[in-house]
Design a protein around this motif. Structure first.
Motif: not given
Length: 774
Positions: A84, A202, A210, A212, A235, A239, A244
């Motif tokens: 990341r 993300f 993911l 969130l 998102f 993803s 997600a």
């Protein structure tokens, strides 16, 4: 020498010694890589504990589904992994599991390990390791770890000290897919700057699912849920295969275990409807337009919160669309959205993740990374292309799909057994010879695999249509046959293998234009794999999601994850999504309906109802043929007799149960209803688990899919219907194809009628000629 000079000399020596020790200590410490411009170094790092994690990924998780066999002529393998952008690696290790050939010469044979093209270590093969699985740990320099990394393994093997043949079958080492790369990751403190959006919410470098959290005030309104669904769909489209998950909280922020924890979240608030922690109007004043703002979590400085605020629900939807469409324009801690306007509406079947069906498509449009179509080596890796198609593409009994292939390769020294094998979805199509001739220019391949088995370079390659599905993988295997060495008893001769190259040209095309859209419904497999029928319009402009009036956090999470899963299939956010809690008005709209919760009363009274889930009483109808689910796009127009209801079962139980059911809209013949049925949060959790599990999702098929803790049970029961359109002559032929007796009778009648008309015409011509002679 004077006493003062001796003192000065001793002081200088002491200072030099201290300085050298300090420099040595600094050189001994690993130097972290340069931090991104968004990173802010803490003012006093010694007084703060930075968040840190140990992350371990196996080669199997990194894309190696099976073990890797390194040979003398195929001695290199590469594994990619990412980090990341808001983290750095403070430690890195490779735990390598391998089994060397028992015929290798120990110590002389070894493995070279490269990290980002820098030699990271050498692993010698010892005598006691030959023929046995061995585990070896190799320390990697964390200073070499970047956001995208390549770990390359090179095998140097020897089986004799003289006259070796690199192609000898005793030269091998097996690299286990259980080998692991372990990183000690440390968080970096990011600026509150929207210029880095979608970070930290993300990061495409993160291969994990993911997660969130979304935060609302109590009892979020329809407009708030719609704005959240739009942002969740964005998102979800980002993803993609990762999946997600959107946990929902009402009136509270996600809890953190410590101040060093990192968990970004998104909060939706209007001026009149805010979570409790935004009640301070001096710190968070009322807004006069759609606003997005990035702040720190009040209890965890490393966790970021994105505030999506507006005067009303319309402003929230505008802000959500701006985040998905105009993320490149955002900067600073706070941004005001002035305008979001749609300039051109979407068209059916134009989803970015689907291959276009209105014109020939170049391979350059299908690749996902550079040099995907190029390989090297005597045994190169296969070249693969993913071809995603609409599930309702009508390919029944056609002549196939044209595939125009151009390729180049290093010409072999002679016309040997070098071949190019082409397959689709792991089913062999054809094999082409790689001839010893000049290949500086492009070669066009045209084969007729349906007409005959010969490989004629003047024919046209046809992909068998019956092998085509919604998700397809086209594979090209270059296989080079080469006499690398020719060592004999009285003569030693070794030839180094040539650097063989091959490429499929980007101008190669596959053409699906001219095909119609027609599918037998209900087909929950099409919904599970492609989001159909809601994905027909990539922005879901012809879809309405119907939810209960009384909502819960789990139900809202189910809504967000359902819409996100559809957008993951299309690659485009659901900007035109409509949300409703009024079944009576929504059911009359000319739109496909995604229903969450319980069935409406008018659907329960339907005599064709095959499933009913209630809190006290569950009902399921079984068909005559309950042996399995047929592929809906393979069924003929009359393969429905065995699907008619035969038995009805009623059960009362307390454990959670949920279902996914498909049916035809009662008001529009060309519209469908997909219902995600549940009674409480435990039921909705089963639906969320199924939507996030590819294995369970693949088991969803037919018209009803029951979901329990034990798994998913699917069946097809009841009448079917068709969505789409065909030309009248093709529709007539399709309908008659399953009635051979009727087709034969019609053929006989047509022949007799034609003969009669021809007889009458000849009779009329003869009579006219006779009357003319008179």
């Amino acid at each position: 020498m004077s006493r003062l000079s001796k003192k000065n000399l001793l002081a200088s020596l002491a200072l030099m010694t201290f300085t050298s020790q300090l420099v040595a200590a600094q050189l001994a410490l690993p130097t972290p890589p340069a931090a991104p411009s968004a990173v802010v170094q803490t003012s006093d790092p010694a007084t703060q504990t930075l968040p840190s994690w140990t992350v371990t990924r196996s080669f199997e998780q990194l894309g190696r589904a099976s073990d890797t066999l390194l040979l003398g002529i195929n001695s290199s393998e590469q594994v990619e992994f990412s980090l990341r952008r808001d983290r750095i690696a403070t430690d890195a290790r490779l735990q390598l599991q391998y089994t060397p050939s028992p015929s290798l010469i120990p110590t002389v044979s070894h493995l070279r390990i490269y990290l980002n093209d820098v030699l990271a270590g050498v692993v010698p093969i010892e005598k006691d390791q030959l023929g046995r699985q061995t585990t070896q740990q190799v320390a990697l320099d964390p200073r070499l770890i970047a956001d995208f990394n390549r770990l390359r393994l090179e095998f140097v093997g020897h089986y004799t000290d003289i006259c070796e043949d690199p192609a000898n079958n005793t030269l091998w080492i097996n690299i286990s897919r259980a080998s692991e790369i372990t990183l000690q990751e440390q968080a970096l403190s990011l600026k509150n700057d929207l210029a880095f959006f979608p970070l930290p919410f993300f990061d495409p470098r993160n291969s994990n699912k993911l997660v969130l959290p979304f935060v609302f005030a109590d009892n979020p309104t329809l407009g708030e849920q719609k704005a959240a669904a739009i942002l969740a769909s964005y998102f979800g489209s980002q993803s993609n295969w990762r999946g997600a998950e959107f946990p929902v909280l009402f009136n509270t922020l996600p809890s953190v275990q410590s101040k060093e924890a990192t968990q970004p979240s998104i909060v939706f608030a209007t001026n009149d409807h805010r979570p409790a922690f935004l009640s301070d109007l001096e710190k968070y004043p009322a807004v006069q337009a759609p606003v997005v703002q990035l702040i720190d979590h009040p209890d965890a400085p490393y966790s970021k919160i994105l505030l999506v605020m507006g005067r009303n629900e319309e402003d929230l939807a505008t802000a959500a669309k701006a985040l998905a469409l105009g993320g490149q324009l955002l900067r600073g801690q706070r941004a005001t959205i002035d305008k979001v306007q749609t300039l051109q509406p979407r068209k059916p079947y134009d989803a970015p993740a689907w291959m276009r069906t209105d014109r020939p498509v170049r391979f350059a449009e299908l690749i996902t990374y550079p040099q995907q179509l190029q390989v090297s080596g005597l045994q190169p890796r296969p070249i693969t292309l993913d071809v995603n198609l609409p599930p309702d593409l009508f390919v029944w009994r056609n002549q196939g799909i044209p595939l125009r292939t151009q390729y180049r390769y290093t010409a072999p020294s002679a016309n040997d057994d070098s071949r190019l094998n082409i397959s689709l979805n792991d089913q062999f199509i054809t094999s082409l010879p790689l001839l010893a001739k000049g290949t500086s220019s492009l070669e066009e391949l045209r084969l007729a695999v349906l007409a005959n088995d010969s490989a004629n370079a003047t024919d046209k390659l046809i992909v068998p249509s019956l092998k085509i599905g919604d998700r397809n993988r086209l594979r090209f295997d270059f296989n080079f046959a080469s006499t690398v060495g020719s060592a004999q008893r009285d003569r030693c001769q070794t030839i180094l293998p040539a650097d063989t190259q091959a490429i499929i040209d980007e101008d190669s095309t596959i053409d699906l234009s001219g095909y119609h859209h027609y599918i037998n419904m209900p087909d929950l497999k099409a919904f599970a794999r492609s989001g159909f029928p809601f994905s027909r319009m990539a922005d879901m402009s012809e879809s309405i999601v119907v939810i209960p009036k009384q909502t819960t956090p789990t139900l809202v999470s189910t809504l967000l994850e359902s819409v996100a899963s559809i957008s993951a299939r299309t690659g485009y956010p659901a900007f035109a999504l409509r949300l409703s809690d009024d079944w009576n008005s929504a059911s009359k709209e000319d739109a496909d309906l995604l229903l969450l919760g319980q069935l409406a009363p008018d659907l329960r009274d339907n005599p064709d109802m095959n499933l009913l889930l209630q809190r006290q009483h569950d009902m399921l109808v079984q068909p005559y043929n309950n042996s399995g689910i047929k592929e809906s796009n393979r069924r003929g127009p009359n393969d429905v007799d065995n699907n008619q209801p035969a038995n009805r079962v009623e059960v009362s139980a307390q454990a959670p149960i949920a279902a996914i059911m498909g049916m035809q809209s009662p008001h529009h013949n060309q519209r469908s209803i997909v219902a995600l049925l549940g009674n409480d949060d435990a039921d909705y959790s089963l639906i969320r688990e199924t939507l996030g599990d590819s294995g369970k999702l693949n088991a969803v098929a037919g018209s009803v899919a029951l979901i329990r803790n034990s798994g998913v049970y699917s069946q097809l029961v009841g009448d079917t219907y068709y969505v789409g359109s065909l030309p009248w002559w093709l529709l007539l032929w399709y309908q008659l194809s399953e009635h051979p007796v009727l087709l034969a009778a019609l053929a006989v009648i047509s022949i007799l009628l034609t003969a009669f008309l021809l007889w009458r015409a000849l009779r009329w011509a003869a009579d006219r000629r006779l009357h003319k002679d008179e």
